[in-house]
Design a protein around this motif. Sequence first.
Motif, PDB file in Angstrom:
ATOM      1  N   VAL A   1      20.032  -7.992  -8.325  1.00 19.46           N
ATOM      2  CA  VAL A   1      19.562  -9.366  -7.746  1.00 19.46           C
ATOM      3  C   VAL A   1      18.252  -9.654  -8.080  1.00 19.46           C
ATOM      4  N   LEU A   2      17.151  -8.757  -7.519  1.00 22.78           N
ATOM      5  CA  LEU A   2      15.828  -9.127  -7.575  1.00 22.78           C
ATOM      6  C   LEU A   2      15.311  -9.009  -9.198  1.00 22.78           C
ATOM      7  N   GLY A   3      15.929  -7.816  -9.827  1.00 25.85           N
ATOM      8  CA  GLY A   3      15.551  -7.902 -11.284  1.00 25.85           C
ATOM      9  C   GLY A   3      16.046  -8.722 -12.014  1.00 25.85           C
ATOM     10  N   VAL A   4      17.231  -9.248 -11.967  1.00 23.70           N
ATOM     11  CA  VAL A   4      17.725 -10.360 -12.684  1.00 23.70           C
ATOM     12  C   VAL A   4      16.823 -11.711 -12.593  1.00 23.70           C
ATOM     13  N   LYS A   5      16.281 -11.804 -11.411  1.00 21.34           N
ATOM     14  CA  LYS A   5      15.925 -12.950 -10.794  1.00 21.34           C
ATOM     15  C   LYS A   5      14.112 -12.926 -11.487  1.00 21.34           C
ATOM     16  N   GLY A   6      13.641 -11.768 -12.056  1.00 22.74           N
ATOM     17  CA  GLY A   6      12.369 -11.347 -12.299  1.00 22.74           C
ATOM     18  C   GLY A   6      11.482 -10.778 -11.555  1.00 22.74           C
TER      19      GLY A   6
ATOM     20  N   THR B   1       3.073 -16.422   2.869  1.00 27.56           N
ATOM     21  CA  THR B   1       1.746 -15.991   2.896  1.00 27.56           C
ATOM     22  C   THR B   1       1.354 -14.713   2.847  1.00 27.56           C
ATOM     23  N   LEU B   2       2.551 -13.952   2.538  1.00 29.62           N
ATOM     24  CA  LEU B   2       2.315 -12.323   2.184  1.00 29.62           C
ATOM     25  C   LEU B   2       1.943 -12.302   0.376  1.00 29.62           C
ATOM     26  N   PRO B   3       1.328 -11.081   0.298  1.00 22.97           N
ATOM     27  CA  PRO B   3       1.132 -11.069  -1.308  1.00 22.97           C
ATOM     28  C   PRO B   3       2.305 -10.965  -1.965  1.00 22.97           C
ATOM     29  N   PRO B   4       2.501 -11.150  -3.055  1.00 23.02           N
ATOM     30  CA  PRO B   4       3.616 -11.231  -4.215  1.00 23.02           C
ATOM     31  C   PRO B   4       4.462  -9.938  -4.000  1.00 23.02           C
ATOM     32  N   HIS B   5       3.767  -8.778  -4.281  1.00 21.16           N
ATOM     33  CA  HIS B   5       4.410  -7.556  -4.264  1.00 21.16           C
ATOM     34  C   HIS B   5       4.889  -7.292  -2.798  1.00 21.16           C
ATOM     35  N   ALA B   6       4.403  -7.565  -1.814  1.00 26.95           N
ATOM     36  CA  ALA B   6       4.828  -7.408  -0.423  1.00 26.95           C
ATOM     37  C   ALA B   6       5.981  -8.263  -0.266  1.00 26.95           C
ATOM     38  N   ARG B   7       6.192  -9.615  -0.668  1.00 29.23           N
ATOM     39  CA  ARG B   7       7.329 -10.146  -0.477  1.00 29.23           C
ATOM     40  C   ARG B   7       8.325  -9.807  -1.238  1.00 29.23           C
ATOM     41  N   GLN B   8       8.196  -9.180  -2.409  1.00 27.48           N
ATOM     42  CA  GLN B   8       9.434  -8.833  -3.191  1.00 27.48           C
ATOM     43  C   GLN B   8      10.070  -7.647  -2.523  1.00 27.48           C
ATOM     44  N   TRP B   9       9.053  -6.275  -1.920  1.00 22.81           N
ATOM     45  CA  TRP B   9       9.297  -5.462  -1.254  1.00 22.81           C
ATOM     46  C   TRP B   9      10.257  -5.847  -0.075  1.00 22.81           C
ATOM     47  N   LEU B  10      10.062  -6.479   0.641  1.00 21.12           N
ATOM     48  CA  LEU B  10      10.445  -7.363   1.990  1.00 21.12           C
ATOM     49  C   LEU B  10      11.865  -7.647   1.718  1.00 21.12           C
ATOM     50  N   MET B  11      11.923  -8.533   0.515  1.00 21.34           N
ATOM     51  CA  MET B  11      13.175  -9.013   0.223  1.00 21.34           C
ATOM     52  C   MET B  11      14.296  -7.912  -0.077  1.00 21.34           C
ATOM     53  N   LEU B  12      13.662  -7.014  -1.075  1.00 26.83           N
ATOM     54  CA  LEU B  12      14.452  -5.959  -1.341  1.00 26.83           C
ATOM     55  C   LEU B  12      14.882  -5.125  -0.311  1.00 26.83           C
ATOM     56  N   ALA B  13      14.092  -5.010   0.669  1.00 24.38           N
ATOM     57  CA  ALA B  13      14.722  -3.955   1.769  1.00 24.38           C
ATOM     58  C   ALA B  13      15.670  -5.075   2.597  1.00 24.38           C
TER      59      ALA B  13
ATOM     60  N   THR C   1       9.000  -7.971 -10.168  1.00 23.68           N
ATOM     61  CA  THR C   1       7.875  -7.288 -10.953  1.00 23.68           C
ATOM     62  C   THR C   1       7.737  -5.921 -10.403  1.00 23.68           C
ATOM     63  N   ILE C   2       8.188  -5.738  -9.203  1.00 22.91           N
ATOM     64  CA  ILE C   2       8.183  -4.279  -8.602  1.00 22.91           C
ATOM     65  C   ILE C   2       8.967  -3.178  -9.044  1.00 22.91           C
ATOM     66  N   ARG C   3       8.129  -1.989  -9.103  1.00 22.93           N
ATOM     67  CA  ARG C   3       9.061  -0.797  -9.535  1.00 22.93           C
ATOM     68  C   ARG C   3       8.902   0.397  -8.685  1.00 22.93           C
ATOM     69  N   VAL C   4       9.886   1.147  -8.686  1.00 23.76           N
ATOM     70  CA  VAL C   4       9.655   2.552  -7.919  1.00 23.76           C
ATOM     71  C   VAL C   4       8.736   3.461  -8.535  1.00 23.76           C
ATOM     72  N   ALA C   5       7.535   3.855  -7.794  1.00 23.68           N
ATOM     73  CA  ALA C   5       6.568   4.526  -8.267  1.00 23.68           C
ATOM     74  C   ALA C   5       7.168   6.050  -8.586  1.00 23.68           C
ATOM     75  N   HIS C   6       6.465   6.561  -9.694  1.00 24.33           N
ATOM     76  CA  HIS C   6       6.894   8.056 -10.080  1.00 24.33           C
ATOM     77  C   HIS C   6       7.090   8.890  -9.302  1.00 24.33           C
ATOM     78  N   VAL C   7       6.134   9.261  -8.480  1.00 20.76           N
ATOM     79  CA  VAL C   7       6.003  10.401  -7.568  1.00 20.76           C
ATOM     80  C   VAL C   7       7.132  10.318  -6.439  1.00 20.76           C
ATOM     81  N   PRO C   8       7.466   9.227  -5.636  1.00 19.35           N
ATOM     82  CA  PRO C   8       8.583   9.235  -4.806  1.00 19.35           C
ATOM     83  C   PRO C   8       9.781   9.354  -5.513  1.00 19.35           C
ATOM     84  N   TYR C   9      10.098   8.760  -6.809  1.00 20.00           N
ATOM     85  CA  TYR C   9      11.215   8.967  -7.465  1.00 20.00           C
ATOM     86  C   TYR C   9      11.453  10.656  -8.023  1.00 20.00           C
ATOM     87  N   ILE C  10      10.339  11.148  -8.080  1.00 17.55           N
ATOM     88  CA  ILE C  10      10.580  12.458  -8.568  1.00 17.55           C
ATOM     89  C   ILE C  10      10.899  13.380  -6.986  1.00 17.55           C
ATOM     90  N   GLY C  11      10.139  13.024  -6.130  1.00 17.67           N
ATOM     91  CA  GLY C  11      10.735  13.515  -4.807  1.00 17.67           C
ATOM     92  C   GLY C  11      11.916  13.246  -4.388  1.00 17.67           C
TER      93      GLY C  11
END
Length: 362
Positions: free
Chosen positions: A51-56, A10-22, A58-68
């Motif tokens: 694991v998630l990247g190989v499985k396809g 029931t979660l949005p696609p990106h939210a599901r991916q971030w939750l699984m990643l965490a 689509t989420i990525r770390v945003a540039h601002v938190p990466y610079i931080g």
Amino acid sequence: MIPFPRRFETLPPHARQWLMLALFSAAFAALLDLVGIPAAVFLGPMAAGVVLGVKGATIRVAHVPYIGAQALMGLFIASAITPSILQSFAKEWPIILGVVFSIIVASSLLGWAMSRWRAMPGTTSIWGSWPGAAGAMVIMAGEFGADARLVAFMQYFRVACVASLASVVATFWAHSTGVPHPDIAWFPAVNERAFAVTLLLAGICAVLGRASHFPSGAMLLALLAGSALNLAGLVHIELPKWLMAATYALLGWNVGLCFTPDILAHAFRALPKIVLSVASLIAFSAVLAWLLTETLGIDPLTAYLATSPGGMDSVAIIAASTNVDVPFVMALQTIRFLIIIMIGPPLARLVARHMEVSGRYG
């Protein structure tokens, strides 16, 4: 595509991916920490990202938190540069520089050999072979055009090998039951003023570093400014474990999520040559340690840890847990890292031009 448990549908696609990643990151990090693998809080999230990247994913770390995260990484390294390290360097600088440049030359030659064997692209093999702070090497490699995914694979494979062997050596020479695995206080008491100043300094370095458009600018600026202010006693760098765990997770995700099946297959195909390269560098460092012991009377364990081509953090933990000359060990490790930061970019460009001229990929 990534299979998700029904409860997450029931979660949005990106939210599901971030939750699984965490969830995967926490599980992998806990497992790696349980078996004593160094840098588990980086490797766990990176493995989850792979694991998630190989499985396809689509989420990525945003540039601002990466610079931080880069800026915080720079301050973390700066916090390890203490007056005792400078005093040790001033006292033993000819020895330290001789050993440092010997290891850098040996690792550079091994990186060049990796590129000649076509195990890795030219600049990637160089960044992956250099010893230092592995996380910083991954950041700088990506910023200067190398493949950060393969660099991370090479760096952390070597760190795991070196840290494991260093623990065994420390146990043998120290005649102990083993190097103790320190308990980590994830939420210690924090000096609120120092923490606020640290965050402000990180924010300023992140903004200026990004504005400079210089590769790894945020990390390098934070390293330079943090070291100067810390050594002068003007700033106490306060970085609680939970914040650094989040920083390592961001850096790990940034690398891991970019993995593809082709990149992963290439890394495993190159594994035998990477093992040979790592074994050669460890053996060369051991010879340098033996020379220090025989010619200067430095105790064997101090010499071995000082020349060890692993990450500064894992070497620091082992050194602090045994009866060695910690300032000498950390002086050599720190100076080596700082020199690599200075010569790394121009040397990587030189290798790239050489590979282009010789017709090899790089």
